[in-house]
Design a protein around this motif. Structure first.
Motif, PDB file in Angstrom:
ATOM      1  N   LYS A 319      38.307  93.937 -32.051  1.00 15.65           N
ATOM      2  CA  LYS A 319      39.191  93.430 -33.114  1.00 15.65           C
ATOM      3  C   LYS A 319      39.946  92.233 -32.545  1.00 15.65           C
ATOM      4  O   LYS A 319      40.311  92.234 -31.355  1.00 15.65           O
ATOM      5  CB  LYS A 319      40.217  94.489 -33.528  1.00 15.65           C
ATOM      6  CG  LYS A 319      39.655  95.593 -34.384  1.00 15.65           C
ATOM      7  CD  LYS A 319      39.489  95.154 -35.835  1.00 15.65           C
ATOM      8  CE  LYS A 319      38.975  96.290 -36.683  1.00 15.65           C
ATOM      9  NZ  LYS A 319      38.393  95.819 -37.932  1.00 15.65           N
ATOM     10  N   THR A 321      43.030  88.974 -33.508  1.00 15.34           N
ATOM     11  CA  THR A 321      43.995  88.356 -34.425  1.00 15.34           C
ATOM     12  C   THR A 321      44.328  86.946 -33.938  1.00 15.34           C
ATOM     13  O   THR A 321      44.256  86.661 -32.749  1.00 15.34           O
ATOM     14  CB  THR A 321      45.344  89.120 -34.504  1.00 15.34           C
ATOM     15  OG1 THR A 321      46.009  89.017 -33.244  1.00 15.34           O
ATOM     16  CG2 THR A 321      45.170  90.573 -34.879  1.00 15.34           C
ATOM     17  N   THR A 395      41.096 101.449 -31.411  1.00 15.26           N
ATOM     18  CA  THR A 395      41.054  99.986 -31.588  1.00 15.26           C
ATOM     19  C   THR A 395      41.584  99.609 -32.970  1.00 15.26           C
ATOM     20  O   THR A 395      42.356  98.651 -33.118  1.00 15.26           O
ATOM     21  CB  THR A 395      39.598  99.469 -31.434  1.00 15.26           C
ATOM     22  OG1 THR A 395      39.003 100.101 -30.314  1.00 15.26           O
ATOM     23  CG2 THR A 395      39.557  97.959 -31.259  1.00 15.26           C
ATOM     24  N   ARG A 396      41.181 100.386 -33.970  1.00 12.86           N
ATOM     25  CA  ARG A 396      41.622 100.081 -35.348  1.00 12.86           C
ATOM     26  C   ARG A 396      43.132 100.285 -35.479  1.00 12.86           C
ATOM     27  O   ARG A 396      43.820  99.488 -36.123  1.00 12.86           O
ATOM     28  CB  ARG A 396      40.882 100.969 -36.342  1.00 12.86           C
ATOM     29  CG  ARG A 396      39.446 100.515 -36.529  1.00 12.86           C
ATOM     30  CD  ARG A 396      38.761 101.282 -37.646  1.00 12.86           C
ATOM     31  NE  ARG A 396      37.437 100.730 -37.888  1.00 12.86           N
ATOM     32  CZ  ARG A 396      36.371 101.432 -38.240  1.00 12.86           C
ATOM     33  NH1 ARG A 396      36.481 102.748 -38.411  1.00 12.86           N
ATOM     34  NH2 ARG A 396      35.211 100.849 -38.437  1.00 12.86           N
ATOM     35  N   TYR A 399      44.875  97.418 -33.910  1.00 10.71           N
ATOM     36  CA  TYR A 399      44.782  96.244 -34.785  1.00 10.71           C
ATOM     37  C   TYR A 399      45.716  96.373 -35.997  1.00 10.71           C
ATOM     38  O   TYR A 399      46.393  95.407 -36.374  1.00 10.71           O
ATOM     39  CB  TYR A 399      43.329  96.043 -35.233  1.00 10.71           C
ATOM     40  CG  TYR A 399      43.225  95.050 -36.347  1.00 10.71           C
ATOM     41  CD1 TYR A 399      43.460  93.697 -36.112  1.00 10.71           C
ATOM     42  CD2 TYR A 399      42.947  95.464 -37.645  1.00 10.71           C
ATOM     43  CE1 TYR A 399      43.415  92.783 -37.144  1.00 10.71           C
ATOM     44  CE2 TYR A 399      42.900  94.556 -38.679  1.00 10.71           C
ATOM     45  CZ  TYR A 399      43.137  93.217 -38.425  1.00 10.71           C
ATOM     46  OH  TYR A 399      43.103  92.315 -39.444  1.00 10.71           O
ATOM     47  N   ALA A 403      48.267  93.529 -37.011  1.00 12.25           N
ATOM     48  CA  ALA A 403      47.907  92.710 -38.177  1.00 12.25           C
ATOM     49  C   ALA A 403      49.101  92.154 -38.951  1.00 12.25           C
ATOM     50  O   ALA A 403      49.078  90.969 -39.325  1.00 12.25           O
ATOM     51  CB  ALA A 403      46.974  93.497 -39.094  1.00 12.25           C
ATOM     52  N   THR A 410      40.878  85.291 -38.404  1.00 10.43           N
ATOM     53  CA  THR A 410      40.837  85.497 -36.951  1.00 10.43           C
ATOM     54  C   THR A 410      39.731  84.632 -36.357  1.00 10.43           C
ATOM     55  O   THR A 410      39.028  83.908 -37.071  1.00 10.43           O
ATOM     56  CB  THR A 410      40.627  86.994 -36.635  1.00 10.43           C
ATOM     57  OG1 THR A 410      40.754  87.180 -35.222  1.00 10.43           O
ATOM     58  CG2 THR A 410      39.244  87.483 -37.061  1.00 10.43           C
TER      59      THR A 410
END
Ligand SMILES: Cc1cc2nc3c(=O)[nH]c(=O)nc-3n(C[C@H](O)[C@H](O)[C@H](O)COP(=O)(O)OP(=O)(O)OC[C@H]3O[C@@H](n4cnc5c(N)ncnc54)[C@H](O)[C@@H]3O)c2cc1C
Length: 455
Positions: A319, A321, A395-396, A399, A403, A410
């Motif tokens: 992921k 950003t 990981t999610r 993120y 976010a 991104t």
């Protein structure tokens, strides 16, 4: 298969590897072990004309077409099920012109091969921080690396490209030829054709001074707060990023630190060596380090420093950003979620997007986030499939916490395969222009195994 197919196949001088052939299982693999796919054939062209033939074969056969450079894309774009992989790995020649300070490299070259060739002349350009990554995918998506603050992104150093387009034409794209294609290639990824050769501007970069400063995990907040200010005004010859990590067994760390969670800064000074320590000195002021290493080394060496942590075949989920600031809220997220970093192979890095990168106009190339300031990546890497669900969820969650402090779009090279809807956001303000170029050069979307711009 039709006789046309067999006719085309007979013109290919490189290998055409199909199921049952020796080497098929190796040939179908990409770097990210999550993608256990079975293409009908993997073609390894030997030169530009062979790429044209491979593309004809792929189109005649039908099914997905994957163009593979270094094979590093997290979403596994370099393979597919039942289609054709055009594996460019034999196109790896690098020709350096030391007087003009340029290099032309085959589209399947890796940064390790490229850096070795240019370093022989004391020259370098911005490339990735791991030597096995392909120059193709990394450059076409943008290209963030240690030299970016002084030399710009990889695309800012791209002078021209030779491209095989969907209809089999061979075009040169530069500021003077096929300018629309050249504009789109610089950030638009593999959407517009197969780059068989990439030509770069080089910079005098003899040895660099490398600093790795490792701090207790409890210093994460202090370190990130320091970094967000420091990197705005640090001399541009300094490339540096903070990280949260599990400490590998590095010789400059006490044994008690090995395998424990830490935060760190990795710094690369690409200026006069005797000025590097002073440029890095403020990093040392953050807190007492657990261990540190400051040493001169050849530029190719820093770009292979982490290779051993990232062998091919491990399982990965990514992921990323972009953010204008490293807000207190974003730092809270790093403190909370960074503390759960699951493996020694996982990379949580915050790369600077400033200096020379931000001096290029947002619409001059297909990399519009020139004002982002920070590109964060959480690249989770593990080996046991039993950990997959947990690591993806971690990981999610990381993120999700970052976010709200970031931009809608991104860096496309830090996206995994489940974020197609975010492609448009990542090309804010230029998406429609990219669609127009896509319609011109690839109206049938032959090249869709990428962060896809739909015609
Ligand atoms: C270990 C590791 C380290 C990384 N470090 C960095 C870093 O320091 N900086 C950074 O910016 N990114 C980094 N990345 C991300 C990297 O930029 C992307 O994964 C990129 O897509 C890799 O390019 P590749 O050619 O190796 O991958 P591939 O999977 O072969 O290709 C990726 C995409 O590019 C297309 N493509 C590749 N070559 C060509 C070509 N010649 N012509 C047309 N299309 C092509 C493919 O079709 C595919 O869509 C890293 C990734 C990994 C796994």
């Amino acid at each position: 298969m039709t006789s046309t197919f067999e006719d085309i196949r007979s013109t290919i001088r490189g290998a055409v590897i199909t199921e049952g052939d020796p080497g098929y299982d190796e040939a179908r693999k990409v770097y990210n072990g999550m993608h256990d796919q079975r293409p009908a054939r993997v073609v390894r062209p030997v030169d530009r004309d062979d790429v044209v033939a491979a593309l004809r074969l792929a189109r005649e056969a039908g099914g997905d077409v994957s163009v593979r450079g270094g094979g590093h894309s997290a979403p596994g774009f370099g393979t597919n099920d039942g289609g054709t992989v055009i594996d460019l790995s034999l196109l790896k020649d690098v020709q350096v012109d030391p007087r003009a300070r340029t290099a032309r490299a085959g589209g399947g070259c890796t940064w390790g091969v490229f850096n070795d060739a240019t370093h022989a002349h004391g020259l370098a350009t911005t490339g990735g921080v791991v030597s096995t990554t392909g120059i193709g995918g990394l450059t076409l998506g943008g290209g963030i690396g240690y030299l970016a603050r002084s030399a710009g992104l990889s695309i800012d150093n791209l002078l021209s490209a030779e491209v095989v387009t969907a209809d089999g034409a061979v075009l040169r794209a530069s500021e003077r030829e096929n300018e629309d294609l050249f504009w789109a290639l610089r950030g638009g990824g593999g959407n517009f054709g197969i780059a068989t050769e990439l030509e770069y501007r080089l910079h005098p970069v003899p040895d660099v001074l490398v600093g790795i400063f490792v701090f207790p995990l409890e210093q994460t907040r202090a370190l990130f707060q320091f970094y967000r200010e420091f990197i705005r005004t640090a001399p541009e010859q300094l490339g540096a990023f903070p990280a949260v990590l599990i400490a590998p067994p590095l010789p400059f760390l006490p044994e008690s630190a090995h395998g424990t969670k830490k935060c760190a800064v990795v710094a690369c000074w690409a200026g006069p060596l005797d000025q590097g320590e002073a440029a890095m000195a403020p990093i040392r002021q953050v807190a007492a380090t657990v261990g540190e290493m400051v040493a001169p080394m050849p530029y190719p060496a820093i770009n292979s420093l982490f290779d051993a942590l990232l062998p091919p075949g491990m399982l990965q989920y990514w992921k990323g950003t972009f953010s204008k600031d490293l807000t207190d809220g974003a730092i809270d997220a790093h403190v909370e979620h960074g503390a759960g970093v699951p493996t020694v192979n996982t990379a949580i890095h915050v790369y600077p997007i400033n200096g020379a990168v931000s001096r290029v106009a947002p619409d001059a190339t297909a990399f519009p986030y020139r004002d982002a300031t920070f590109a964060t990546v959480v690249a989770t890497v593990w080996s046991d499939p039993a950990d997959t669900e947990r690591n993806i969820a971690w990981t999610r969650a990381y993120y999700q916490a970052l976010a709200p402090h970031g931009e809608p779009g991104t860096y496309i090279n830090f996206m995994d395969g489940d974020e197609g809807a975010r492609v448009k956001d990542s090309y804010r303000g230029i998406y429609d222009r990219l669609v127009a170029v896509k319609r011109k050069y690839d109206p049938e979307n032959v090249f869709h195994r990428n962060q896809n711009i739909k015609p």
